[in-house]
Design a protein around this motif. Structure first.
Motif, mmCIF file in Angstrom:
data_model
loop_
_atom_site.group_PDB
_atom_site.id
_atom_site.type_symbol
_atom_site.label_atom_id
_atom_site.label_comp_id
_atom_site.label_asym_id
_atom_site.label_seq_id
_atom_site.Cartn_x
_atom_site.Cartn_y
_atom_site.Cartn_z
ATOM 1 N N LEU A 3 27.310 13.122 23.867
ATOM 2 C CA LEU A 3 26.732 12.078 24.731
ATOM 3 C C LEU A 3 27.784 11.540 25.709
ATOM 4 O O LEU A 3 27.495 11.324 26.887
ATOM 5 N N LYS A 25 11.368 23.798 30.104
ATOM 6 C CA LYS A 25 12.518 22.891 30.175
ATOM 7 C C LYS A 25 12.051 21.476 30.522
ATOM 8 O O LYS A 25 12.519 20.490 29.951
ATOM 9 N N ILE A 29 12.465 18.125 28.168
ATOM 10 C CA ILE A 29 13.145 16.916 28.660
ATOM 11 C C ILE A 29 12.250 15.684 28.480
ATOM 12 O O ILE A 29 12.691 14.625 28.034
ATOM 13 N N LYS A 31 9.759 15.336 26.404
ATOM 14 C CA LYS A 31 9.576 15.073 24.961
ATOM 15 C C LYS A 31 10.794 14.315 24.417
ATOM 16 O O LYS A 31 10.648 13.344 23.674
ATOM 17 N N ALA A 32 11.994 14.746 24.811
ATOM 18 C CA ALA A 32 13.215 14.063 24.364
ATOM 19 C C ALA A 32 13.225 12.620 24.875
ATOM 20 O O ALA A 32 13.567 11.688 24.149
ATOM 21 N N ALA A 33 12.800 12.429 26.119
ATOM 22 C CA ALA A 33 12.835 11.097 26.736
ATOM 23 C C ALA A 33 11.861 10.131 26.071
ATOM 24 O O ALA A 33 12.052 8.915 26.106
ATOM 25 N N HIS A 35 11.670 9.353 23.199
ATOM 26 C CA HIS A 35 12.309 8.566 22.135
ATOM 27 C C HIS A 35 12.769 7.207 22.648
ATOM 28 O O HIS A 35 13.284 6.393 21.883
ATOM 29 N N ASN A 148 16.592 8.236 29.790
ATOM 30 C CA ASN A 148 16.602 9.279 28.747
ATOM 31 C C ASN A 148 16.341 10.645 29.366
ATOM 32 O O ASN A 148 16.941 11.644 28.982
ATOM 33 N N MET A 149 15.411 10.667 30.340
ATOM 34 C CA MET A 149 15.068 11.936 30.991
ATOM 35 C C MET A 149 16.272 12.473 31.768
ATOM 36 O O MET A 149 16.566 13.666 31.748
ATOM 37 N N ALA A 152 18.773 13.804 29.224
ATOM 38 C CA ALA A 152 18.270 15.045 28.607
ATOM 39 C C ALA A 152 18.321 16.189 29.616
ATOM 40 O O ALA A 152 18.628 17.334 29.258
ATOM 41 N N ASP A 155 21.780 17.518 29.873
ATOM 42 C CA ASP A 155 22.059 18.333 28.677
ATOM 43 C C ASP A 155 21.473 19.735 28.822
ATOM 44 O O ASP A 155 21.975 20.698 28.246
ATOM 45 N N GLU A 156 20.393 19.855 29.599
ATOM 46 C CA GLU A 156 19.731 21.155 29.827
ATOM 47 C C GLU A 156 20.300 21.863 31.056
ATOM 48 O O GLU A 156 19.744 22.858 31.523
#
Ligand SMILES: Cc1cc2nc3c(=O)[nH]c(=O)nc-3n(C[C@H](O)[C@H](O)[C@H](O)COP(=O)(O)O)c2cc1C
Length: 218
Positions: A3, A25, A29, A31-33, A35, A148-149, A152, A155-156
């Motif tokens: 992070l 992708k 992203i 889906k991760a966001a 959270h 978050n997006m 993420a 990270d991608e």
């Protein structure tokens, strides 16, 4: 990716390569966001992502609207001119303007304007949708969801730019995005692969000293 690496490395991109982004992708992203925290877990902000033909149509219309004097921009969250901000924020904004001029020259604003006309050549734009009668707390939730997006995406391997430029004409966007009458696109996030050759991507924003914005009281 760690992070701390993501936080240190991430910077907005203002021009993206033509390389397409896999739909899977984007889904990962978002889906991760999801959270992100939200008011009583309301999860009010929705994401509508424009890619491919839809984005081409939005891009073409956006450029012509930006040069149409009959159509003033009307973002749902009102624009506040720089001189009306508090002194500390103005100082930071002026520092940003100076850093762009140092890299892009005196016509930096026109150059960024051209990039904006083309939606920064993003290969996907995430539009953040709220009900028109949203609680102001939902803006905080939207910001968490978007950040978050952004993280993420990095990270991608994807660069991003959060931009009010994307939502200058919400009525036009509503048609392209198929929004209901009671929904509005409040903010946009461009995604894509950073074009390292583009001059508009050359300079990075700095940050104020932490003691300017932090007080810890025992
Ligand atoms: C709410 C919001 C709106 C923004 N709108 C724009 C925009 O329309 N055009 C633009 O070039 N940058 C826009 N930005 C990007 C900021 O200029 C950028 O985040 C800031 O200078 C810090 O740089 P960094 O993201 O590279 O760290 C926006 C950022 C935020 C958070």
């Amino acid at each position: 990716m760690e992070l701390s690496t993501i936080l240190n490395e991430r910077h907005s991109a203002r021009w993206f390569k033509e390389d397409q982004i896999d739909r899977s992708k984007i889904e990962a992203i978002v889906k991760a966001a999801q959270h992100a925290p939200s008011w009583i877990n309301s999860q009010t902000p929705k994401a509508v992502v424009a890619m491919g033909t839809t984005l081409k149509q939005i891009r073409a219309e956006h450029a012509s609207l930006n040069h149409d004097e009959q159509t003033p921009s009307a973002p749902y969250l009102p624009y506040k001119p720089v001189p009306e901000w508090d002194a500390r924020s103005q100082k930071n904004m002026k520092g940003w303007f100076a850093s762009r001029a140092a890299v892009l020259g005196d016509d930096w604003s026109a150059k960024l304007g051209q990039a904006g006309d083309a939606l920064y050549n993003a290969q996907a734009v995430v539009y953040f949708i709220l009900p028109k009668d949203f609680s102001q707390w939902s803006l905080i939730d939207l910001g968490s969801f978007m950040e978050n997006m952004i993280l993420a995406a990095h990270d991608e391997g994807l660069a991003s730019i959060p931009a009010y430029q994307y939502v200058l004409y919400p009525d036009h966007l509503a048609k392209h995005l198929g929004l209901a009458d009671d929904e509005v696109a409040v903010m946009g996030l461009g995604l894509g692969y950073r074009d390292d050759q583009a001059a508009v991507n050359e300079s990075q924003s700095t940050r104020a000293a932490t003691d300017e914005i932090l007080r810890i009281l025992d």
